[in-house]
Structure formats: C-alpha cells, structure tokens
Enzyme design. Structure first.
Site, PDB file in Angstrom:
ATOM      1  CG  HIS A   1      -1.946   1.075   1.219  1.00 58.97           C
ATOM      2  ND1 HIS A   1      -1.676   2.313   1.748  1.00 58.97           N
ATOM      3  CD2 HIS A   1      -3.219   1.137   0.765  1.00 58.97           C
ATOM      4  CE1 HIS A   1      -2.737   3.097   1.610  1.00 58.97           C
ATOM      5  NE2 HIS A   1      -3.691   2.401   1.034  1.00 58.97           N
TER       6      HIS A   1
ATOM      7  CD  GLU B   1      -8.234   1.465   7.655  1.00 61.67           C
ATOM      8  OE1 GLU B   1      -9.276   2.001   8.095  1.00 61.67           O
ATOM      9  OE2 GLU B   1      -8.110   1.039   6.508  1.00 61.67           O
TER      10      GLU B   1
ATOM     11  CG  HIS C   1      -4.058   1.500   5.156  1.00 58.68           C
ATOM     12  ND1 HIS C   1      -5.336   1.564   5.646  1.00 58.68           N
ATOM     13  CD2 HIS C   1      -4.117   0.631   4.118  1.00 58.68           C
ATOM     14  CE1 HIS C   1      -6.138   0.783   4.939  1.00 58.68           C
ATOM     15  NE2 HIS C   1      -5.415   0.209   4.009  1.00 58.68           N
TER      16      HIS C   1
ATOM     17  CD  GLU D   1      -8.420  -3.672   7.684  1.00 52.98           C
ATOM     18  OE1 GLU D   1      -8.603  -2.444   7.750  1.00 52.98           O
ATOM     19  OE2 GLU D   1      -9.341  -4.495   7.558  1.00 52.98           O
TER      20      GLU D   1
END
Length: 299
Positions: free
Chosen positions: A232, A288, A274, A272
């Site tokens: 990401h 997240e 990021h 998650e």
C-alpha cells in the site's frame, strides 16, 4: 487522553494501541515538533503521539482525514477525503481547512513540493492541486486516471501514482504532465516515494509488486513472495532501503535498492497496515485496527 498501551512486542516490532478499532489510524508523519502525527480516518480526527511519554492527543477535524504530510510552514497538512477539503493543523492544535477549486474531487495524497507549496491529488476528478501556505489554490489536469499518492521527485517535479490508469505520472510545477504505463496490467499503483538512488519507488497493490521508475521513465518491477500481499504505502528508510506496508498480509516489507526483499510480521494478519513513515530512527506504520507499529531498523 493517553491510549499508548503497548500491545505487541518482538525483537523488531512493537505495537501501541492509540484508538478504538473503529477509528482507523490511516497515515502518519513526523511533525516539526518531533511528535508523530496520524490521521483517524473514521473518527474525523488527527492525533499526536508525544515523543517522550507516548501520550496521545486527539484533535477533531473534517470528515475522512486521510494522508498527512509536514509542510514548509511547520504545520501538518492533510487531505479530508469525505469533506473534499485540505486540512492544516499546527503543532499547538490550531486547525483550518481549505476548499479545492474542483468540488467533490476526493483529495487523497499530499506532499510538500519543491516550490514551497503543498501538492495534492484529487482522485475522483483526475486532477492535481497546489496550495500555498497562505491557502491559495490552483489545479492542473492529472496525466492519467485516479491520481493517488504524490511525492516530490529528485528532478524538481511531482510524481504520482495513477491507480486506475495503471501508470506513474510526472507533473512539472507549471502543470505539464507525462504518464509512464506500467508493464504489468492491473497493477493499480498506490504509494510512491523518492528513493535514495535518485529514482521513484511505488507499490502495485493489484499485482503484489514493488516498482521502481527512473526520472527518465525506465521501470523495473519486483514481485513479492505473496502476490496477494497488497502493498500500500512506501517510504525511504534511514538505512538506505525502501519500506512498505502489506495491507493484505499484515506485514511490513523492506526492499534494498538492489531489489533484495525482507519483511516483518505484525501481531495479526488482518491488522490492515496502511501509512508508513520514519520517526525517531525507526519505521512506524498505522494499523487500521487501532494501533501504531514501530519497526526497528536492522543494523
């Protein structure tokens, strides 16, 4: 409030809870005050983690704060994806925001430019914006579809990923754009950062690869072990390597400029991760699920 409880600790990785799981720590950056600032995309807030005691202070802002970056004026600048505005917050917590020229543009990426202004992407409008520290805004057509992350290049231009154009874009400060199509179809690039080797490095979330592009437009792609890792964000580390988040596998990856790859597991495969940034000589990433992770740079 203080939400800095340590949650996960290995030899290389430590995690600190900074919010409830629904708040969504998304991106982060070191401020001019030496603190770590991060966006809480689902809470409509920007938070500050004190570098000394880890205390977290939360500042309400507009809806959907996404990417955050330090500005030349000592403030932090960030995109407000859902209110379609550009936010600014000082180290003291004074907040203001500005409207781009194009309404409903979906601002996402933001970076300090080589000209003393902040540059941002309007992903839903296929435009690139420029805002001075006084709040004066101008816009240019992006060189392709859905501009996502943006960074200043070593050539005095702005470079961005064109997520739906499957390309990397270059924009001069006077608005001239060029697109370089990626060799792999469906790569869907997102993150981009200037590397220590004079090239730009980017993530291919759709193809599970890390890409490198020279300022002349020559592209090299490096496949990750897991094609579903969904890399990401990416940043240059203090060790001369590039570091990136693997959203799909709950890992943080490292790639040397010669293409040698390594990675570090976080506490959960569904954490998650990021945004990623350098802070205090280490790499920090936003999870997240409600935490920040600190990854020790290998000696």
């Amino acid at each position: 409030m203080n939400e800095s409880n340590e949650r996960y600790d290995t030899d290389s990785v430590r995690e600190f809870a900074v919010s409830d799981p629904d708040a969504g720590p998304y991106a982060l950056a070191e401020g001019s005050d030496g603190a770590l600032w991060f966006t809480l995309v689902h809470r409509g807030a920007v938070a500050r983690r004190d570098p000394d005691d880890g205390r977290v202070t939360v500042h309400p802002v507009g809806d959907g704060p996404t990417v955050i970056a330090p500005g030349p004026d000592g403030a932090l600048w960030f995109t407000e994806y859902r209110t379609h505005r550009i936010g600014r917050i000082t180290p003291d917590g004074d907040y203001s925001s500005f409207a781009p020229l194009t309404p409903e543009g979906g601002p996402f990426g933001i970076t300090a430019g080589p000209d003393g202004a902040m540059w941002f992407t309007l992903s839903a409008a296929d435009r690139i914006g420029r805002i001075t520290v006084e709040g004066d805004v101008s816009e240019y057509a992006a060189p392709g579809a859905f501009p996502s992350a943006v960074t200043a290049g070593p050539d005095g231009a702005l470079w961005c990923t064109l997520n739906q154009g499957n390309a990397v874009g270059r924009l001069t400060t006077d608005g001239h754009g060029t697109a370089y199509r990626l060799p792999t179809e469906g790569a869907a690039p997102v993150g981009i950062a200037a590397g220590p080797d004079g090239a730009l490095w980017f993530t291919e979330i759709g193809a599970g690869r890390i890409g490198r592009i020279t300022v002349a437009g020559d592209i090299t792609e490096y496949p990750l072990t897991d094609p579903g890792s969904r890399p990401h964000a990416v940043t240059a580390g203090p060790d001369g390597a590039l570091w990136f988040t693997e959203w799909g596998t709950g890992r943080v990856g490292r790639i040397a400029v010669d293409g040698h790859l390594g990675s570090y597991a976080l506490s959960r495969t569904d954490s998650e991760p990021h945004g990623i940034a350098v802070h205090g000589g280490a790499l920090w990433c936003a999870l997240e699920t409600g935490s920040l992770a600190r990854i020790e740079v290998p000696s």
